[in-house]
Write a protein that holds these residues in place. Structure first.
Motif, mmCIF file in Angstrom:
data_model
loop_
_atom_site.group_PDB
_atom_site.id
_atom_site.type_symbol
_atom_site.label_atom_id
_atom_site.label_comp_id
_atom_site.label_asym_id
_atom_site.label_seq_id
_atom_site.Cartn_x
_atom_site.Cartn_y
_atom_site.Cartn_z
ATOM 1 N N ALA A 49 0.832 -1.210 0.000
ATOM 2 C CA ALA A 49 0.000 0.000 0.000
ATOM 3 C C ALA A 49 0.863 1.255 0.000
ATOM 4 N N TYR A 50 1.916 1.276 0.826
ATOM 5 C CA TYR A 50 2.796 2.437 0.848
ATOM 6 C C TYR A 50 3.427 2.650 -0.528
ATOM 7 N N ALA A 51 3.834 1.557 -1.175
ATOM 8 C CA ALA A 51 4.460 1.663 -2.493
ATOM 9 C C ALA A 51 3.490 2.239 -3.512
ATOM 10 N N ALA A 52 2.248 1.754 -3.493
ATOM 11 C CA ALA A 52 1.247 2.241 -4.445
ATOM 12 C C ALA A 52 0.994 3.736 -4.259
ATOM 13 N N VAL A 53 0.891 4.158 -3.014
ATOM 14 C CA VAL A 53 0.672 5.575 -2.731
ATOM 15 C C VAL A 53 1.875 6.401 -3.163
ATOM 16 N N ALA A 54 3.074 5.898 -2.917
ATOM 17 C CA ALA A 54 4.278 6.613 -3.350
ATOM 18 C C ALA A 54 4.279 6.805 -4.866
ATOM 19 N N ALA A 311 -6.191 10.220 -0.207
ATOM 20 C CA ALA A 311 -6.659 10.478 -1.573
ATOM 21 C C ALA A 311 -5.912 9.617 -2.586
ATOM 22 N N TYR A 312 -4.597 9.497 -2.428
ATOM 23 C CA TYR A 312 -3.811 8.708 -3.372
ATOM 24 C C TYR A 312 -4.111 7.217 -3.220
ATOM 25 N N TYR A 313 -4.341 6.765 -2.002
ATOM 26 C CA TYR A 313 -4.699 5.364 -1.782
ATOM 27 C C TYR A 313 -6.020 5.049 -2.484
ATOM 28 N N ASP A 314 -6.993 5.904 -2.309
ATOM 29 C CA ASP A 314 -8.299 5.667 -2.937
ATOM 30 C C ASP A 314 -8.199 5.720 -4.460
ATOM 31 N N GLU A 315 -7.342 6.607 -4.970
ATOM 32 C CA GLU A 315 -7.148 6.669 -6.425
ATOM 33 C C GLU A 315 -6.499 5.392 -6.940
ATOM 34 N N ALA A 316 -5.540 4.861 -6.187
ATOM 35 C CA ALA A 316 -4.834 3.655 -6.619
ATOM 36 C C ALA A 316 -5.721 2.427 -6.624
ATOM 37 N N THR A 317 -6.794 2.440 -5.840
ATOM 38 C CA THR A 317 -7.692 1.279 -5.757
ATOM 39 C C THR A 317 -8.947 1.465 -6.592
ATOM 40 N N THR A 318 -8.931 2.389 -7.522
ATOM 41 C CA THR A 318 -10.126 2.726 -8.308
ATOM 42 C C THR A 318 -10.767 1.503 -8.950
ATOM 43 N N CYS A 319 -9.966 0.600 -9.506
ATOM 44 C CA CYS A 319 -10.502 -0.532 -10.267
ATOM 45 C C CYS A 319 -10.528 -1.833 -9.480
ATOM 46 N N THR A 320 -10.339 -1.746 -8.172
ATOM 47 C CA THR A 320 -10.337 -2.944 -7.345
ATOM 48 C C THR A 320 -11.764 -3.389 -7.037
ATOM 49 N N PRO A 321 -12.134 -4.620 -7.388
ATOM 50 C CA PRO A 321 -13.474 -5.110 -7.033
ATOM 51 C C PRO A 321 -13.649 -5.119 -5.513
ATOM 52 N N HIS A 322 -14.840 -4.729 -5.068
ATOM 53 C CA HIS A 322 -15.132 -4.701 -3.629
ATOM 54 C C HIS A 322 -14.086 -3.873 -2.881
ATOM 55 N N ARG A 323 -13.698 -2.751 -3.474
ATOM 56 C CA ARG A 323 -12.666 -1.905 -2.874
ATOM 57 C C ARG A 323 -13.106 -1.381 -1.515
ATOM 58 N N VAL A 324 -12.122 -1.197 -0.660
ATOM 59 C CA VAL A 324 -12.354 -0.640 0.672
ATOM 60 C C VAL A 324 -11.651 0.707 0.727
ATOM 61 N N PRO A 325 -12.383 1.816 0.819
ATOM 62 C CA PRO A 325 -11.730 3.123 0.885
ATOM 63 C C PRO A 325 -10.903 3.263 2.151
ATOM 64 N N ASP A 337 -4.224 -7.765 -1.941
ATOM 65 C CA ASP A 337 -4.801 -7.631 -3.293
ATOM 66 C C ASP A 337 -5.671 -6.387 -3.413
ATOM 67 N N ALA A 338 -5.223 -5.287 -2.798
ATOM 68 C CA ALA A 338 -6.006 -4.049 -2.831
ATOM 69 C C ALA A 338 -5.833 -3.270 -4.124
ATOM 70 N N PHE A 339 -4.815 -3.621 -4.914
ATOM 71 C CA PHE A 339 -4.496 -2.838 -6.106
ATOM 72 C C PHE A 339 -4.614 -3.716 -7.340
ATOM 73 N N VAL A 340 -5.582 -3.390 -8.157
ATOM 74 C CA VAL A 340 -5.903 -4.189 -9.342
ATOM 75 C C VAL A 340 -5.899 -3.268 -10.555
#
Length: 380
Positions: A49-54, A311-325, A337-340
């Motif tokens: 998650a930290y990597a995706a946000v970075a 905000a960046y975390y939520d943007e990175a998970t935009t296309c994740t099924p059943h995403r958790v904000p 598996d939060a990033f799809v």
């Protein structure tokens, strides 16, 4: 009237900067993006998650001045890897230089299997980054490595130029840990690639004498070898490794280029999970972190930085099924598996995709700021 005049001058200056950036892309050769490496342990959802946000913050805030690379030392499949490729990040599947040594140490019971999993899972990635980069075909003179748990604030050509002019013989820039203006933290390193690779065999030989064990993993090995030999290292400015617990830079300090969640991190003592809307410091279970969280301006900065992280975390998970904000994660844990990817994976990492989109976003941001100033001037 005075306010309107000043605002109009600011608008003109901003328009000039925007026009210059557009012209650079049309008529002049843009500055070569700086290679930026992070290393990710795929089995740890928090560091993924930290990597995706970075990565998202770099795309949003660095104006296409970075070429992003991710080091993965395992062969397991991961939706995060596919997500990175879709973002235009170069993903390197590599074998750590210490792999054979660690396996031998485990067999002789000098090191435990747990130590081996950690060591080979990515924690030593920083020392391999220049080697992997050259093997990939990269030709940049300098290379930036950061830990996953960072958030980019901004970046300029001038700031890159200032940090990529090493003294003769210096091969790595090392920055501060808790205390500013010190060489004690390996979470952000700037490498002179060729000089590092020339010295690398000697460093590996030293690490073998220590059975690849130093304080805070490889950090102790790096500091002992390179900081003690002052000709080999140089000081990385505070602004390149700014700790959130320091609060905002003072008037006499350079603005933070990136924020490093050293120690306290989102969902790990930096949670905003109470009615006051500020991190719940009293609930931090790690006593060593509590002393870091009492800078007079800490809360002000933490709320701002965590808002961007969310905000960046939520943007990175935009296309994740059943995403958790992110707001629903407060007080809990990051999920696997939060990033799809959104379905545009081609199978080939292409940093140009990242760079082009970064520059587009920067132009959009400048245009919005220009319009705000025009509106302010009109209202004045």
């Amino acid at each position: 009237m005075w306010l309107a005049s000043v605002t109009l001058l600011l608008v003109l200056a901003l328009f000039s900067n925007l026009h210059g950036e557009q012209q650079e892309g049309v008529h002049n050769k843009p500055r070569r993006p700086l290679p930026w490496f992070i290393s990710v342990e795929l089995k740890k959802p928090d560091y993924v998650a930290y990597a995706a946000v970075a990565i998202v913050s770099a795309r949003e805030r660095t104006a296409g001045l970075l070429e992003p690379h991710v080091l993965v030392s395992t062969t397991e499949e991961s939706s995060f890897v596919d997500w990175c490729i879709e973002q235009g990040v170069v993903v390197h599947r590599y074998t750590p230089v210490l792999a054979e040594d660690i396996n031998a140490l485990i067999k002789t019971m000098v090191r435990t299997e747990e130590f081996g999993r950690k060591a080979l899972g990515g924690v030593f990635g920083r020392i391999d980054a220049p080697r992997v980069y050259r093997q990939w075909g990269g030709t940049s003179e300098y290379l930036l490595y950061t830990d996953c748990d960072i958030l980019w604030d901004h970046l300029s050509v001038e700031e890159i130029s200032q940090i990529t002019s090493f003294p003769e013989q210096s091969l790595v820039a090392i920055g501060p840990q808790e205390s500013k203006n010190s060489m004690k933290n390996s979470g952000v390193l700037m490498f002179h690639v060729d000089r590092w690779l020339e010295e690398f065999p000697n460093f590996v030989a030293y690490c073998r004498t220590q059975n690849w064990s130093g304080q805070s993993w490889d950090q102790g090995l790096i500091l002992h070898y390179f900081v003690r030999n002052k000709n080999l290292s140089t000081l990385l400015p505070n602004s390149w490794n700014w700790k959130v617990y320091w609060g905002r830079p003072s008037a006499g300090e350079s603005p933070a280029i990136l924020y490093h969640f050293h120690g306290p991190k989102p969902l790990r003592c930096l949670d905003i999970n109470n009615s006051s809307g500020v991190p719940s410091l009293a609930e931090c279970p790690i006593d060593g972190y509590k002393g870091l969280l009492h800078h007079p301006d800490f809360l002000n900065l933490a709320v701002d930085v965590l808002g961007k992280f969310k905000a960046y975390y939520d943007e990175a998970t935009t296309c994740t099924p059943h995403r958790v904000p992110f707001k629903s994660l407060a007080g809990k844990k990051f999920i696997s598996d939060a990033f799809v990817p959104c379905g545009n994976v081609t199978g080939n990492s292409n940093p140009l995709l990242f760079i082009v989109k970064s520059r587009q976003l920067e132009r959009e941001r400048l245009l919005k700021e220009k319009q705000k100033m025009i509106d302010l001037a009109g209202n004045g």
